[in-house]
Enzyme design. Structure first.
Site, mmCIF file in Angstrom:
data_model
loop_
_atom_site.group_PDB
_atom_site.id
_atom_site.type_symbol
_atom_site.label_atom_id
_atom_site.label_comp_id
_atom_site.label_asym_id
_atom_site.label_seq_id
_atom_site.Cartn_x
_atom_site.Cartn_y
_atom_site.Cartn_z
ATOM 1 N N LEU A 47 0.850 -1.183 0.000
ATOM 2 C CA LEU A 47 0.000 0.000 0.000
ATOM 3 C C LEU A 47 0.889 1.237 0.000
ATOM 4 C CD1 LEU A 47 -2.659 -0.944 2.731
ATOM 5 C CD2 LEU A 47 -2.935 -1.087 0.256
ATOM 6 N N ASP A 48 0.434 2.284 -0.670
ATOM 7 C CA ASP A 48 1.167 3.554 -0.647
ATOM 8 C C ASP A 48 1.264 4.073 0.788
ATOM 9 O OD1 ASP A 48 1.302 3.446 -3.393
ATOM 10 O OD2 ASP A 48 -0.347 4.861 -3.707
ATOM 11 N N LYS A 49 2.247 4.941 1.006
ATOM 12 C CA LYS A 49 2.468 5.512 2.339
ATOM 13 C C LYS A 49 1.220 6.204 2.859
ATOM 14 C CE LYS A 49 5.622 8.551 4.916
ATOM 15 N NZ LYS A 49 6.858 9.364 4.851
#
Length: 220
Positions: A47-49
């Protein structure tokens, strides 16, 4: 922690946490390994930050390989929740196109077929903006963020793609479904942080964007 078994764990990732080591900040996998030194972890997706929510980590190589096959063959169902203060060009539908790197670490949609991404969504009015439930049929970098920007609704808090400043990026991995050893597995995790991700937001999702009642377009 949402669920754990011998083969895999389901983590509720917090927003603002990097997947890998970043500067002086431990990444998610490193932090897990330090907290549970007796356990091995194998990342199978990310998942993206800025994105919170459900994340699978395999606990041994065989499980990691099986998840690799599940993701490669698009045999996993994922749902994300998002919020934008801008009205989309269309309230529901499919966003499809090639993905290629752009400037300043961004990605953009193209008319081509290379690195093809398919994103389906429904939306509903909520607190002067739009709540979204999103079904990505592929797993490309920044796919949902780019898709919602392309219809005029950048995610609130996603400054990289034109979203207005906020206390967090309003993208959350909400649900996962997949077959495991002959049994259907289903996990749901509502967002737990954010000024917009409140009980009222979830009430909007449950009444106007109930996944059980939505008729998603065919994958074909």
């Amino acid at each position: 922690m949402i669920f754990r078994c011998y083969d895999y764990w389901i983590i509720n990732k917090s927003e603002g946490v990097s997947f890998h080591h970043e500067s002086n900040e431990a990444g998610l996998i490193q932090a897990l390994s330090e907290a549970f030194p007796e356990q091995s972890f194998y990342p199978v997706h990310r998942l993206d930050k800025m994105t919170s929510g459900l994340l699978i980590v395999a606990c041994h190589k065989k499980a990691a390989a099986l998840f690799g096959s599940i993701f490669e063959n698009h045999e996993i169902e994922k749902r994300y929740l998002a919020f934008s203060i801008r009205k989309p060009k269309k309230k529901q539908g499919t966003i499809a196109g090639g993905m290629e790197p752009s400037r300043r670490g961004q990605w953009k949609l193209t008319q081509g077929k290379d690195n093809f991404a398919i994103t389906q969504f429904f939306s509903a009015a909520h607190q002067g903006g739009r709540a979204f439930i999103v079904r990505p049929l592929t797993g490309k970098t920044h796919q949902i963020r780019v898709a919602l920007k392309s219809i005029g609704s950048p995610i609130l808090g996603d400054s990289r793609y034109g979203g207005e400043a906020a206390d967090r990026g309003y993208l959350h991995a909400y649900a996962l479904s997949f077959d495991w050893q002959g049994e259907r597995k289903h996990y749901i995790c509502p967002p737990i942080s954010g000024d917009i991700f409140t009980n009222d937001f979830m009430a909007c999702v449950e009444t106007k964007l109930d996944d059980a009642l939505l008729i998603w377009p065919s994958k074909k």
